[in-house]
Design an enzyme around this catalytic site. Structure first.
Site, PDB file in Angstrom:
ATOM      1  N   ASP A   1     -23.467  70.420  23.068  1.00 42.85           N
ATOM      2  CA  ASP A   1     -24.232  69.179  23.046  1.00 42.85           C
ATOM      3  C   ASP A   1     -23.432  68.161  22.242  1.00 42.85           C
ATOM      4  OD1 ASP A   1     -26.170  67.314  23.253  1.00 42.85           O
ATOM      5  OD2 ASP A   1     -27.598  68.289  21.902  1.00 42.85           O
TER       6      ASP A   1
ATOM      7  N   ASP B   1     -23.974  64.703  28.675  1.00 40.76           N
ATOM      8  CA  ASP B   1     -23.272  65.164  27.475  1.00 40.76           C
ATOM      9  C   ASP B   1     -23.696  66.552  27.026  1.00 40.76           C
ATOM     10  OD1 ASP B   1     -25.841  64.302  26.750  1.00 40.76           O
ATOM     11  OD2 ASP B   1     -25.205  64.053  24.676  1.00 40.76           O
ATOM     12  N   GLU B   2     -24.229  67.327  27.928  1.00 40.31           N
ATOM     13  CA  GLU B   2     -24.814  68.606  27.525  1.00 40.31           C
ATOM     14  C   GLU B   2     -24.599  69.609  28.643  1.00 40.31           C
ATOM     15  OE1 GLU B   2     -29.167  69.821  26.089  1.00 40.31           O
ATOM     16  OE2 GLU B   2     -28.919  67.710  26.565  1.00 40.31           O
TER      17      GLU B   2
END
Lengths: 369, 387
Positions: free
Chosen positions: B9, B103-104
């Site tokens: 993350d 973003d994860e």
């Protein structure tokens, strides 16, 4: 009314007319089968206003008359009655119908016969005779291509076109189109009409004679009737203008292959197993120099690939189709080999049997990036 | 075989990217999001979080709490580019990567003991690669399943790394609040609180039969999770179910003409995205939120699949004309669902279809080369560009 007839004939008649019974209707009378006894004949009728079917059988008439009986129950019990002979009689006082066969006896409540919209034997100025085997072939080879989408009614029916001694049937759902042609052997009037697919399929189901026989087509303003043997079927027509199908048949092709029908069909069916569920499932065909490579890719399940050898004439091309649209036609091609012709990945292709100019199938590809 | 899942993350992703690219913003409170008064915070830098600013907070509130902060609008195109780089790094470590957002992501690294010293080692390598190549920091959670990996990545944020070894599951979960569990939302949390359950440890101790009585079938899932058990696989290539966009207007829009213009902009955006991902859809849903926050959705299913702006627009208009517009409109959304991959099935009779496909192909080529604003509908030109 008081009559007797054979179970075999009665069952045949009931099974013939039952497809015209209404299922969901605000008019209960349309869920009934109309029985009319006269002059050694028993006529059965059913109608849901979209389609009407009549079938006449032989019977011993002791007392003529008419009754209407619940279609659903009559149909089931006639099939299961034990004896060879069935007796039917009606009683006006308690409005019941008695059905007897061997030791079995049923008393069914009757529906009011005076409310039944009795079908009239068709008459028309335009009358055309077509052999039933020809008509059946026309229907079976095309009507599967119809649409089921009621929002565009003209595509839910097959176009029947008779011009002098030529008879054509065309069906399409706008993504694929099937056309079958035949000859009548005699000159007749010209007609052009769109008949609901449901009724055409029903007609093909009922026409089961071993020897070819005449089907008389009566054309009226907004309905059509087919009479043959002891049966007639009346159907409404679908209104509207059928598009010019000749325009969609490509005049020439850049790539043509001749391929073994069974080998190709088996491969397509295998690869389609992994194509996506639902009404849309794509397979890709790559036409190479000496083979066709059929592939499918379902991200949730996996991939499949199969190569069928053949000779490809013309350009190599890769194209994607709805798998069902391909298998549908392959099932209907009876010749050992078929001809598959294409132009570009974005233009319609043609599939047809070898050495047979009377049958053609046009299929549009699926766009893929 | 022991399963090992890594959850990566990025730390304050949007804000971190902006700070990376603009020296002036570094080390200062930075709030990225909708800048207007009705905007919402997308990401707050860690400096801004100290002022109590967090994502999904209204921009007005954020300004109140952090008046001296730097406020920057979202640059989705840029974040997308960084995300693509990120995915590339992930894919070098595992073939099974499930992206959760820009973003994860989850990475399944089961069975890689021969390649690396330990799963922890892999997480360290990923973090290093991200830092050296993208100049950004990430937090990683390493655990035997997805649920624990995600919790683990939260433990040491930012720039953290936390490993949950087999056997440690229950100890790690024991004191966490039930709301940190997947599947426990507001209403479920309330039900559990009424039962006197506040922590995951308490949940694990509770009889399943009792839970089923109060929470239904979900009880089995959350009870297993509370024991640290989660067998959901990491799924790469998850197919989208729908593609859509919605827009909150700076000022409520009132006239039919304004609504039409906004629908056109939405249709252009959604159509573009459909074609970029190579999907076409059959069901078009319109969402309208009125000034009073009353929200309605209406949808229509077509007979054919489409990925074209003008089809979306025409259907959207039809739907909207049937919605009584008694008050100003605060938000409009257009979503296409019932998706299939690939474009539509071509039509035999619609000659327009081929021309249309060719036209959109050309438009898309131009946009890919010169940017989204290079070609658009005249009606949308007033300083507004499709993104």
């Amino acid at each position: 009314m008081k009559i007797s007839c054979t179970k075999e004939q009665l069952n045949h008649a009931v099974q013939t007319v039952q497809k015209a019974l209404a299922t969901k209707t605000p008019m209960p009378i349309l869920t009934g089968i109309y029985l009319s006894a006269f002059e050694d004949k028993l006529e059965l009728q059913a109608t849901n206003y979209e389609i009407g079917i009549s079938c006449i059988i032989e019977a011993t008439i002791e007392e003529p008359g008419t009754v209407v009986i619940s279609g659903r129950y009559f149909q089931e019990l006639v099939r299961k009655l034990p004896g060879e002979i069935i007796e039917i009689s009606s009683s006006a006082e308690d409005r019941t119908i008695q059905i007897t066969s061997n030791q079995a006896q049923f008393n069914l409540l009757s529906l009011p016969a005076e409310e039944f919209p009795v079908l009239k034997k068709p008459t028309s100025d335009t009358v055309i005779n077509v052999k039933d085997n020809i008509l059946r072939e026309l229907i079976k080879k095309t009507v599967f291509a119809c649409s089921t989408d009621e929002s565009r009614p003209i595509f839910t029916g097959g176009l029947l076109e008779i011009n002098q001694h030529e008879v054509n049937m065309v069906a399409t759902n706008t993504h694929r189109l099937a056309i079958k042609k035949d000859h009548l052997g005699h000159n007749t009037d010209s007609i052009k009409m769109i008949i609901p697919a449901k009724i055409l399929n029903e007609l093909a189901r009922i026409m089961i004679s071993d020897v070819p026989m005449d089907v008389t087509i009566y054309c009226q303003k907004n309905q059509v009737s087919f009479a043959f043997d002891n049966i007639y079927i009346i159907s409404r027509l679908i209104e509207g203008q059928f598009p010019d199908y000749n325009k969609v048949i490509p005049p020439s092709f850049a790539t043509t292959i001749t391929i073994d029908t069974h080998a190709f069909m088996d491969a397509v069916e295998r690869v389609s197993l992994l194509a996506r569920d639902g009404d849309y499932n794509i397979i890709k065909l790559a036409f190479k120099n000496d083979c066709v490579i059929i592939t499918s890719n379902n991200p949730d399940i996996g991939k499949a690939c199969e190569t069928v050898t053949t000779t490809v004439q013309g350009n190599e091309v890769e194209i994607a189709f709805n798998a069902k649209y391909v298998t549908d036609i392959l099932k209907n091609i009876s010749s050992e080999q078929l001809i598959f012709s294409l132009n570009t990945p974005l233009s319609p292709a043609s599939i047809k049997p070898i050495d047979d100019e009377t049958y053609n199938y046009i299929i549009t590809p699926v766009r893929t990036n | 075989m022991q399963r090992w899942i890594i959850h990566i993350d990025m730390d304050a992703f949007f804000a971190a990217v902006e700070q990376r690219d603009n020296e002036a913003l570094r080390g200062k409170p930075l709030i990225v999001g909708g800048i207007g008064n009705r905007g919402v915070v997308a990401t707050a830098s860690y400096e801004a979080r100290r002022f109590g600013v967090h994502s999904a907070m209204s921009m007005v509130e954020a300004r109140r709490r952090c008046p001296d902060g730097n406020f920057v609008p979202c640059d989705h195109a840029k974040y997308n580019r960084v995300s693509v780089e990120l995915q590339r790094i992930f894919s070098e470590f595992s073939p099974v990567v499930e992206p959760l957002s820009l973003d994860e992501a989850f990475l399944d690294v089961t069975g890689m003991e021969q390649l690396y010293a330990s799963p922890k080692e892999i997480a360290v390598c990923i973090k290093e690669r991200i830092e050296s190549e993208l100049h950004l920091t990430a937090s990683a959670g390493v655990a035997p399943n997805k649920f624990l990996a995600k919790l683990a990545s939260e433990m040491k944020k930012p720039n953290g790394l936390f490993v949950v070894y087999p056997g440690e599951e229950e100890a790690m979960l024991r004191d966490l609040p039930i709301t940190s569990m997947w599947g426990v939302g507001k209403s479920m949390a309330q039900i559990l609180k009424n039962l006197g359950i506040y922590t995951i440890g308490q949940l694990a101790q509770t009889n399943v039969a009792l839970l089923v009585k109060h929470c239904g079938q979900m009880a089995y899932k959350i009870h297993a999770l509370a024991h640290g058990q989660d067998d959901r696989p990491v799924v790469a290539d998850l197919e989208p179910k729908s593609i859509g966009n919605e827009l909150t207007f700076p000022v409520d829009i009132i006239t039919v003409s304004q609504i039409e213009t906004e629908l056109l902009a939405l249709a252009e955006k959604v159509g573009w995205r459909l074609r970029q991902y190579d999907y076409s859809g059959k069901t078009i849903t319109i969402k309208v939120r009125f000034a009073s926050f009353k929200t309605i959705t209406r949808s229509k299913t077509l007979s054919d699949y489409t990925q074209f702006d003008d089809v979306l627009y025409n259907v959207a208009m039809k739907i909207c004309h049937q919605i009584p517009m008694g008050e100003g409109v605060r938000l409009l959304g257009l979503t296409v669902s019932n998706l299939q991959s690939g474009g539509g099935q071509l039509s035999l009779f619609d000659q327009q279809e081929d021309k249309r496909a060719a036209m959109y192909e050309t438009i898309d080529k131009l946009r890919n080369r010169f940017g989204a604003g290079i070609v658009t509908k005249g009606r949308l030109i007033n300083g507004k560009e499709p993104k």
